[in-house]
Design a protein around this motif. Structure first.
Motif, PDB file in Angstrom:
ATOM      1  N   GLU A 544      -7.975  11.795  -1.923  1.00  0.00           N
ATOM      2  CA  GLU A 544      -7.706  10.453  -1.398  1.00  0.00           C
ATOM      3  C   GLU A 544      -6.738   9.695  -2.295  1.00  0.00           C
ATOM      4  N   GLU A 545      -6.868   9.923  -3.609  1.00  0.00           N
ATOM      5  CA  GLU A 545      -5.935   9.274  -4.539  1.00  0.00           C
ATOM      6  C   GLU A 545      -4.514   9.772  -4.310  1.00  0.00           C
ATOM      7  N   ALA A 546      -4.378  11.080  -4.099  1.00  0.00           N
ATOM      8  CA  ALA A 546      -3.049  11.648  -3.826  1.00  0.00           C
ATOM      9  C   ALA A 546      -2.512  11.133  -2.496  1.00  0.00           C
ATOM     10  N   LEU A 547      -3.395  10.980  -1.538  1.00  0.00           N
ATOM     11  CA  LEU A 547      -2.992  10.540  -0.211  1.00  0.00           C
ATOM     12  C   LEU A 547      -2.598   9.058  -0.197  1.00  0.00           C
ATOM     13  N   ALA A 548      -3.028   8.323  -1.217  1.00  0.00           N
ATOM     14  CA  ALA A 548      -2.740   6.888  -1.267  1.00  0.00           C
ATOM     15  C   ALA A 548      -1.261   6.592  -1.534  1.00  0.00           C
ATOM     16  N   ASP A 549      -0.484   7.626  -1.926  1.00  0.00           N
ATOM     17  CA  ASP A 549       0.953   7.443  -2.152  1.00  0.00           C
ATOM     18  C   ASP A 549       1.628   7.123  -0.812  1.00  0.00           C
ATOM     19  N   PRO A 550       2.169   5.901  -0.636  1.00  0.00           N
ATOM     20  CA  PRO A 550       2.750   5.519   0.660  1.00  0.00           C
ATOM     21  C   PRO A 550       3.967   6.352   1.059  1.00  0.00           C
ATOM     22  N   ALA A 551       4.610   6.989   0.079  1.00  0.00           N
ATOM     23  CA  ALA A 551       5.815   7.770   0.388  1.00  0.00           C
ATOM     24  C   ALA A 551       5.497   9.230   0.705  1.00  0.00           C
ATOM     25  N   LEU A 552       4.242   9.628   0.572  1.00  0.00           N
ATOM     26  CA  LEU A 552       3.897  11.040   0.699  1.00  0.00           C
ATOM     27  C   LEU A 552       4.212  11.579   2.097  1.00  0.00           C
ATOM     28  N   TYR A 553       3.901  10.818   3.145  1.00  0.00           N
ATOM     29  CA  TYR A 553       4.073  11.326   4.499  1.00  0.00           C
ATOM     30  C   TYR A 553       5.535  11.669   4.794  1.00  0.00           C
ATOM     31  N   THR A 554       6.448  10.796   4.396  1.00  0.00           N
ATOM     32  CA  THR A 554       7.878  11.044   4.655  1.00  0.00           C
ATOM     33  C   THR A 554       8.449  12.082   3.688  1.00  0.00           C
ATOM     34  N   LYS A 555       7.927  12.099   2.461  1.00  0.00           N
ATOM     35  CA  LYS A 555       8.445  13.010   1.443  1.00  0.00           C
ATOM     36  C   LYS A 555       7.960  14.444   1.651  1.00  0.00           C
ATOM     37  N   ASP A 556       6.678  14.600   1.997  1.00  0.00           N
ATOM     38  CA  ASP A 556       6.093  15.936   2.143  1.00  0.00           C
ATOM     39  C   ASP A 556       5.025  15.910   3.234  1.00  0.00           C
ATOM     40  N   PRO A 557       5.432  15.909   4.521  1.00  0.00           N
ATOM     41  CA  PRO A 557       4.454  15.805   5.612  1.00  0.00           C
ATOM     42  C   PRO A 557       3.446  16.952   5.643  1.00  0.00           C
ATOM     43  N   LYS A 558       3.868  18.160   5.188  1.00  0.00           N
ATOM     44  CA  LYS A 558       2.932  19.295   5.178  1.00  0.00           C
ATOM     45  C   LYS A 558       1.795  19.050   4.181  1.00  0.00           C
ATOM     46  N   LYS A 559       2.156  18.526   3.021  1.00  0.00           N
ATOM     47  CA  LYS A 559       1.128  18.232   2.013  1.00  0.00           C
ATOM     48  C   LYS A 559       0.199  17.128   2.514  1.00  0.00           C
ATOM     49  N   PHE A 560       0.788  16.123   3.195  1.00  0.00           N
ATOM     50  CA  PHE A 560      -0.033  15.027   3.753  1.00  0.00           C
ATOM     51  C   PHE A 560      -1.057  15.586   4.735  1.00  0.00           C
ATOM     52  N   ALA A 561      -0.581  16.490   5.618  1.00  0.00           N
ATOM     53  CA  ALA A 561      -1.482  17.087   6.612  1.00  0.00           C
ATOM     54  C   ALA A 561      -2.554  17.951   5.945  1.00  0.00           C
TER      55      ALA A 561
END
Length: 593
Positions: A544-561
């Protein structure tokens, strides 16, 4: 066998495209004293209106004994068509005698000459009570009769009901009221009606026995039913087991607080030490507050420590709100001083649901339309957070306007408790809540790291949550008592306290646990699951802490998923592990018994 005063055969009511309930059979005898129990939203108030004849059923036959007076005390009586409360109190199908209404109103402390449109909720409720009780009812249908009433008025109604020779059905969240007055229980649950010839004092044991039997039956069916059985027990038996532990913790906190009690005389709780664990968050010294010639608070000295749970009790007009405002800095004393810790960050919940706008969805209220919510620094998915507050995740899209009063209160708690704070102020928090939500609120307060101030007329709730009670008698004197409401009563009126204790001692004891032998696998799971649960909690927090990065979805959508999937999987495993551990802990407890 005597004919019932009122009966309903094959009662059914549809709600949109589905049935709220169907095939209910209810019979009320001349001496029945029934508690009507059920979660918020199951239709308890609707059922009471059907029994009272205020609304029509879609199916079924309602029968009333000829000449019987069936009187309903509504939760929110409509007084707007009347000029004064006196006009309202004398109206109705069975117009009561004026002298009887006025006598009851006088004992309840209500001025019936008050204009109806300007009357408060408590005044409307008192006028409705005077009308109902003066109508010489054979059967009383009571919907939350203690809401908006102070302890003195609740005590008066309890005494009246104890002497009352007729029948009644009551909906109430007030455990003390139900325990002392009821002899039978109607339980409305998932569209079904169950009846048991026990009062509310035996309800929880009966409920657990029913759920345990359903869980055993579900084991013989498919996996889906097993999951539903787990969900069923999740908020009932499991929560109750945890609350027993929290009550033990509360007794320990009271013992520690009693050790800090100052000398008798002027109300005072002294500071035992100056370390971080006992740091004062509110310091009141010789506080006096007057309005005109009347002294509301007289020479109060008090130190509220970090972690205290303070309950404020007293009759309407005794000064509870004034004291609360003084302690939170909203009002200045006339004499003396109140010093607040500089780091105080307060949440104030006053049950005014202005935050709960009807056109907004549950998702809008909690997460501003998104999927995630920050809960005191931890990012949680809205579906998981809704479960923590006893909501079905599918309600995320529901409009606030479609929720019951209790569900709106629960949603308000979910929203406010997500915020960081160290002082929680609750003004009459128990109104409109069902019993399970009260258990949840008790759990949240017990786990809260900060200090809590509670104004409430719910005696049982105070006994279960507070470490110190501030009791106001209306003369300006504030009793400072370590313990809850019962401890305050024991100081002020030992005879009444002894009478209450005698009644509660007469309640049927809980059933003894059934012994069960743990297999090698069961014992191994019991020993190892706590560590596995801790590992899963750590993994969830990390992801959840890693997921809290607001740029994660655009930067690495596979990691977000991948992180989102891992969190959901870990949560499911954690839930199953907790259920398994609770089941084994109960077995081990039975073996020890």
């Amino acid at each position: 066998m005597a004919a019932p005063i009122l009966s309903f055969e094959n009662l059914g009511l549809s709600q949109g495209s589905h049935w709220l309930f169907r095939g209910l059979n209810i019979a009320v005898g001349a001496k029945d004293r029934l508690a009507l129990i059920g979660r918020n939203g199951v239709g308890k108030t609707t059922l009471l209106k059907l029994l009272g004849g205020q609304i029509e059923a879609d199916e079924g036959v309602r029968s009333v004994q000829p000449g019987a007076r069936v009187i309903t005390l509504e939760q929110d009586p409509d007084v707007t068509p009347f000029k004064t409360l006196h006009d309202f109190a004398l109206a109705g199908e069975f117009a009561p005698p004026a002298h009887e209404v006025e006598a009851i109103a006088d004992q309840l402390g209500i001025d019936l000459s008050r204009e109806a449109k300007t009357a408060s909720g408590g005044e409307r409720r008192r006028a409705a009570i005077a009308r109902a009780l003066a109508s010489e009812p054979d059967l009383l249908l009571l919907d939350e009769p203690t809401n908006h009433l102070d302890i003195a008025a609740i005590d008066w109604i309890e005494n009246w009901m104890a002497r009352y020779s007729g029948a009644f059905i009551v909906i109430s969240h007030d455990r003390a009221f139900l325990t002392r007055l009821t002899r039978q229980t109607l339980w409305l649950d998932r569209g079904q009606m169950r009846r048991n010839e026990i009062g509310f004092g035996g309800f929880e044991q009966w409920m657990e026995a029913v759920y345990a039997e359903e869980a055993r039956a579900a084991e013989k069916l498919d996996a889906k039913l097993k999951i539903e059985a787990h969900w069923l027990e999740r908020g009932v038996t499991a929560r109750r087991k945890r609350n027993q532990g929290r009550l033990s913790k509360l007794w320990e906190m009271r013992e520690q607080r009693a050790a800090m009690q100052g000398p008798q005389g002027t109300a005072k709780i002294a500071v035992a030490s100056d370390d971080s664990k006992t740091k004062s968050v509110i310091k009141a010294e010789h506080v006096t507050k007057k309005f005109g010639d009347r002294t509301i608070i007289d020479d109060l000295s008090l130190r509220v420590q970090r972690g205290d749970r303070i309950g404020i009790v007293g009759g309407n007009g005794a000064g509870k709100s004034t004291l609360l405002k003084l302690l939170t800095g909203a009002l200045e004393p006339d004499i003396g001083s109140v010093t607040l810790a500089k780091t105080l960050d307060m949440i104030f919940i006053d049950q005014q649901r202005s935050l709960m706008q009807g056109d907004k969805s549950v998702r809008d209220v909690l997460a501003e339309g998104g999927d995630w919510i920050d809960v005191r620094g931890v990012r949680k998915h809205i579906h998981g957070y809704l479960k923590e507050f006893l909501f079905d995740p599918s309600l995320a899209e529901a409009k606030v306007a479609t929720l019951s009063g209790g569900e709106r209160s629960r949603l308000l708690f979910a929203r406010e408790f997500a915020r960081e704070s160290n002082l929680l102020v609750l003004d009459e928090p128990t109104n409109d809540l069902d019993l399970e939500t009260l258990d949840l609120l008790q759990e949240v307060i017990a786990d809260y790291d900060g200090t809590v101030l509670i104004v409430s007329h719910d005696r049982d709730f105070l006994d279960r949550t507070v470490t110190v009670t501030l009791g106001l008698d209306g003369t300006g004197v504030v009793d400072v008592i370590v313990g809850g409401y019962a401890d305050w009563i024991a100081k002020r009126d030992p005879r009444k306290a002894a009478k209450i204790e005698k009644k509660e001692a007469a309640l049927p004891p809980p059933p003894k646990p059934v012994s069960a032998k743990l297999t090698y696998k069961d014992q191994r799971d019991l020993d190892l699951l706590p560590k596995r649960i801790e590992e899963l909690e750590t993994a969830i927090a990390r992801d959840e802490e890693a997921l809290a990065d607001p740029a994660l979805y655009t930067k690495d959508p596979k990691k977000f998923a991948a992180l989102t999937g891992a969190i959901e999987k870990a949560r499911a495993e954690k839930d199953a592990a907790e259920e398994r551990w609770l089941e084994l802990a109960e077995k081990a407890e039975g073996l020890a018994g």
